[in-house]
Design a protein around this motif. Structure first.
Motif, mmCIF file in Angstrom:
data_model
loop_
_atom_site.group_PDB
_atom_site.id
_atom_site.type_symbol
_atom_site.label_atom_id
_atom_site.label_comp_id
_atom_site.label_asym_id
_atom_site.label_seq_id
_atom_site.Cartn_x
_atom_site.Cartn_y
_atom_site.Cartn_z
ATOM 1 N N ALA A 80 23.676 67.710 38.202
ATOM 2 C CA ALA A 80 24.048 66.707 37.183
ATOM 3 C C ALA A 80 25.552 66.458 37.203
ATOM 4 O O ALA A 80 26.008 65.332 37.003
ATOM 5 C CB ALA A 80 23.576 67.165 35.810
ATOM 6 N N ALA A 81 26.339 67.519 37.455
ATOM 7 C CA ALA A 81 27.799 67.372 37.503
ATOM 8 C C ALA A 81 28.220 66.456 38.653
ATOM 9 O O ALA A 81 29.278 65.828 38.607
ATOM 10 C CB ALA A 81 28.447 68.747 37.642
ATOM 11 N N TYR A 82 27.390 66.386 39.686
ATOM 12 C CA TYR A 82 27.646 65.445 40.792
ATOM 13 C C TYR A 82 27.045 64.070 40.495
ATOM 14 O O TYR A 82 27.081 63.184 41.335
ATOM 15 C CB TYR A 82 27.036 65.974 42.096
ATOM 16 N N GLY A 83 26.396 63.955 39.337
ATOM 17 C CA GLY A 83 25.753 62.687 38.984
ATOM 18 C C GLY A 83 24.414 62.516 39.668
ATOM 19 O O GLY A 83 23.898 61.405 39.773
ATOM 20 N N VAL A 84 23.865 63.635 40.169
ATOM 21 C CA VAL A 84 22.596 63.553 40.890
ATOM 22 C C VAL A 84 21.453 63.951 39.963
ATOM 23 O O VAL A 84 21.435 65.049 39.420
ATOM 24 C CB VAL A 84 22.641 64.462 42.152
ATOM 25 N N GLY A 85 20.534 63.029 39.784
ATOM 26 C CA GLY A 85 19.391 63.269 38.902
ATOM 27 C C GLY A 85 18.099 63.201 39.647
ATOM 28 O O GLY A 85 18.096 63.306 40.876
ATOM 29 N N PRO A 86 16.981 63.091 38.987
ATOM 30 C CA PRO A 86 16.862 62.763 37.568
ATOM 31 C C PRO A 86 17.069 63.971 36.653
ATOM 32 O O PRO A 86 16.666 65.077 36.993
ATOM 33 C CB PRO A 86 15.411 62.272 37.443
ATOM 34 N N GLU A 87 17.687 63.713 35.520
ATOM 35 C CA GLU A 87 17.911 64.793 34.557
ATOM 36 C C GLU A 87 16.702 65.038 33.675
ATOM 37 O O GLU A 87 16.598 66.078 33.024
ATOM 38 C CB GLU A 87 19.126 64.457 33.687
ATOM 39 N N TRP A 88 15.781 64.048 33.656
ATOM 40 C CA TRP A 88 14.640 64.180 32.742
ATOM 41 C C TRP A 88 13.575 65.159 33.243
ATOM 42 O O TRP A 88 12.668 65.502 32.505
ATOM 43 C CB TRP A 88 14.023 62.809 32.434
ATOM 44 N N PHE A 89 13.683 65.614 34.487
ATOM 45 C CA PHE A 89 12.667 66.545 34.992
ATOM 46 C C PHE A 89 13.287 67.933 35.117
ATOM 47 O O PHE A 89 14.232 68.134 35.869
ATOM 48 C CB PHE A 89 12.135 66.054 36.343
ATOM 49 N N GLY A 90 12.756 68.867 34.355
ATOM 50 C CA GLY A 90 13.354 70.200 34.253
ATOM 51 C C GLY A 90 12.985 71.169 35.369
ATOM 52 O O GLY A 90 12.009 71.898 35.246
ATOM 53 N N LEU A 91 13.768 71.154 36.442
ATOM 54 C CA LEU A 91 13.528 72.138 37.504
ATOM 55 C C LEU A 91 14.513 73.287 37.350
ATOM 56 O O LEU A 91 15.725 73.080 37.373
ATOM 57 C CB LEU A 91 13.704 71.494 38.877
ATOM 58 N N GLY A 92 13.987 74.491 37.210
ATOM 59 C CA GLY A 92 14.837 75.659 37.050
ATOM 60 C C GLY A 92 15.151 76.322 38.381
ATOM 61 O O GLY A 92 14.554 76.004 39.414
ATOM 62 N N ASP A 93 16.110 77.255 38.342
ATOM 63 C CA ASP A 93 16.569 77.911 39.569
ATOM 64 C C ASP A 93 15.451 78.672 40.283
ATOM 65 O O ASP A 93 15.307 78.593 41.501
ATOM 66 C CB ASP A 93 17.707 78.883 39.230
ATOM 67 N N ARG A 94 14.677 79.442 39.522
ATOM 68 C CA ARG A 94 13.596 80.225 40.151
ATOM 69 C C ARG A 94 12.546 79.300 40.747
ATOM 70 O O ARG A 94 12.051 79.518 41.857
ATOM 71 C CB ARG A 94 12.939 81.148 39.120
ATOM 72 N N ASP A 95 12.221 78.250 39.993
ATOM 73 C CA ASP A 95 11.224 77.286 40.452
ATOM 74 C C ASP A 95 11.709 76.585 41.725
ATOM 75 O O ASP A 95 10.932 76.341 42.653
ATOM 76 C CB ASP A 95 10.991 76.269 39.314
ATOM 77 N N PHE A 96 13.012 76.256 41.772
ATOM 78 C CA PHE A 96 13.582 75.583 42.938
ATOM 79 C C PHE A 96 13.253 76.342 44.224
ATOM 80 O O PHE A 96 12.978 75.740 45.266
ATOM 81 C CB PHE A 96 15.110 75.456 42.801
ATOM 82 N N ALA A 97 13.270 77.676 44.161
ATOM 83 C CA ALA A 97 13.017 78.485 45.359
ATOM 84 C C ALA A 97 11.642 78.161 45.944
ATOM 85 O O ALA A 97 11.476 78.028 47.170
ATOM 86 C CB ALA A 97 13.129 79.972 45.028
#
Ligand SMILES: O=c1nc2n(C[C@H](O)[C@H](O)[C@H](O)CO)c3cc(O)ccc3cc-2c(=O)[nH]1
Length: 319
Positions: A80-97
């Motif tokens: 999000a700090a890079y302006g890269v979204g979407p922000e409306w979908f909640g992907l967490g760090d563990r899930d990202f793996a």
């Protein structure tokens, strides 16, 4: 006993946890919906497969019913700090793996069914989890937004828009060309009983049935097919199933959902005790019906629902 279950996300996963507790020795094959899948940040996300895998594997966020327990969101914040979204979908760090491993394996040429098996090697869900298809199917929803008719991805409709506008049509894009994943038709043919958990009849079970060959295989399996109503007292137990039911012209009631599946597919249907009055209408449609408690308040309640579904299956088998 060999049981095949067609599952969506939270409702399907919680029912499966009950089923596993009710019949620990059964061989359960889950055919998971992949129409909710979405590509985000270059990664393939499979919400329904992951919800089943995490729930049965002990890694689910119990309050939400989706995503990982003990989750953090540093990666999402950095994006999000890079302006890269979407922000409306909640992907967490563990899930990202999970999504990174999946995408890496798909890129290396493994089909989704093999990737899902590899992910389940870690989670050991105690069931065989198969995607409905290895081919890409994506559910889109036609809506009117700001005076313009357009199609949005199911997740955008569900999560960003919170189903706040009417769904005019629900289309599982790619389903017509998709083939059932390896093992799907075999599992159906070898099943002793087939169950439809209280999952969304349109965007979960309906999408699985839209893959050519699956509906036909179930109808011709010659074994009891029993479903559990996701609608209790004219409202969905969870989620917003009523919004997408309207799009396919089905009223939001336990009886209407049974009629929507039809007696060509369903032999038995469980409704909640508050819907006892619907039993006659379902039986008139040629589907054996019983009213039992259908709220999955805890594991034992879900296990009891599974026992009731299996008891109804035996009742229609001998009939
Ligand atoms: O309501 C939400 N549901 C989220 N879900 C659930 C999902 O959108 C739906 O509930 C299912 O697709 C419907 O079965 C997620 C599921 C995942 O596996 C991974 C990430 C998400 C993120 C969200 C979210 O931000 N909000």
């Amino acid at each position: 006993m060999r049981i095949v279950v067609l599952a969506g996300g939270i409702g399907g996963a919680r029912f499966l946890r009950g089923l596993r507790a009710a019949v620990p020795d059964a061989e359960v094959t889950v055919i998971g919906n992949t129409g909710d899948d979405i590509h985000l940040f270059g990664l393939k996300v499979c919400p329904d497969l992951d919800t089943v895998m995490y729930t049965l594997g002990g890694g689910i966020n119990e309050e939400q019913g989706w995503g990982r327990s003990e989750e953090t969101f540093h990666l999402k914040e950095e994006l999000a700090a890079y302006g890269v979204g979407p922000e409306w979908f909640g992907l967490g760090d563990r899930d990202f793996a999970t999504h990174i491993v999946r995408t890496q394996m798909l890129g290396a040429g493994y089909p989704l069914s093999a990737v899902t098996e590899a992910l389940c090697d870690r989670w050991r869900p105690g069931v065989r989890l198969l995607p409905m298809s290895d081919d890409r199917v994506e559910t889109h929803v036609a809506v009117e937004l700001d005076g313009e008719r357009k199609a949005v991805h199911f997740q955008e409709y569900w999560v960003r828009l919170r189903a706040s506008v009417p769904a005019e049509a629900v289309v599982p894009v790619g389903a017509e060309q998709a083939k059932p994943a390896p093992g799907v038709l075999e599992a159906i043919a070898e099943a002793d009983v087939i169950l439809f958990p209280p999952s969304n009849p349109v965007v979960s079970v309906g999408t699985i049935l839209a893959v050519p060959g699956i509906r036909e295989a179930i109808a011709e399996a010659g074994v009891p097919v029993v479903g559990l109503s996701p609608i209790v007292g004219d409202a969905p137990v969870r989620g917003m199933a009523d919004k997408v039911l309207a799009a396919v012209g089905v009223e939001s009631s336990a009886a209407a959902v049974a009629e929507h599946y039809g007696s060509g597919l369903l032999d038995g249907w469980l409704v909640d005790t508050v819907d006892e009055g619907a039993v006659g209408r379902v039986e008139e449609a040629g589907i054996r019906c019983r009213a039992v408690p259908l709220m999955m308040t805890d594991l034992e309640a879900a296990a009891q629902m599974a026992r009731e579904a299996l008891a109804l299956a035996e009742e229609v088998r001998v009939a």
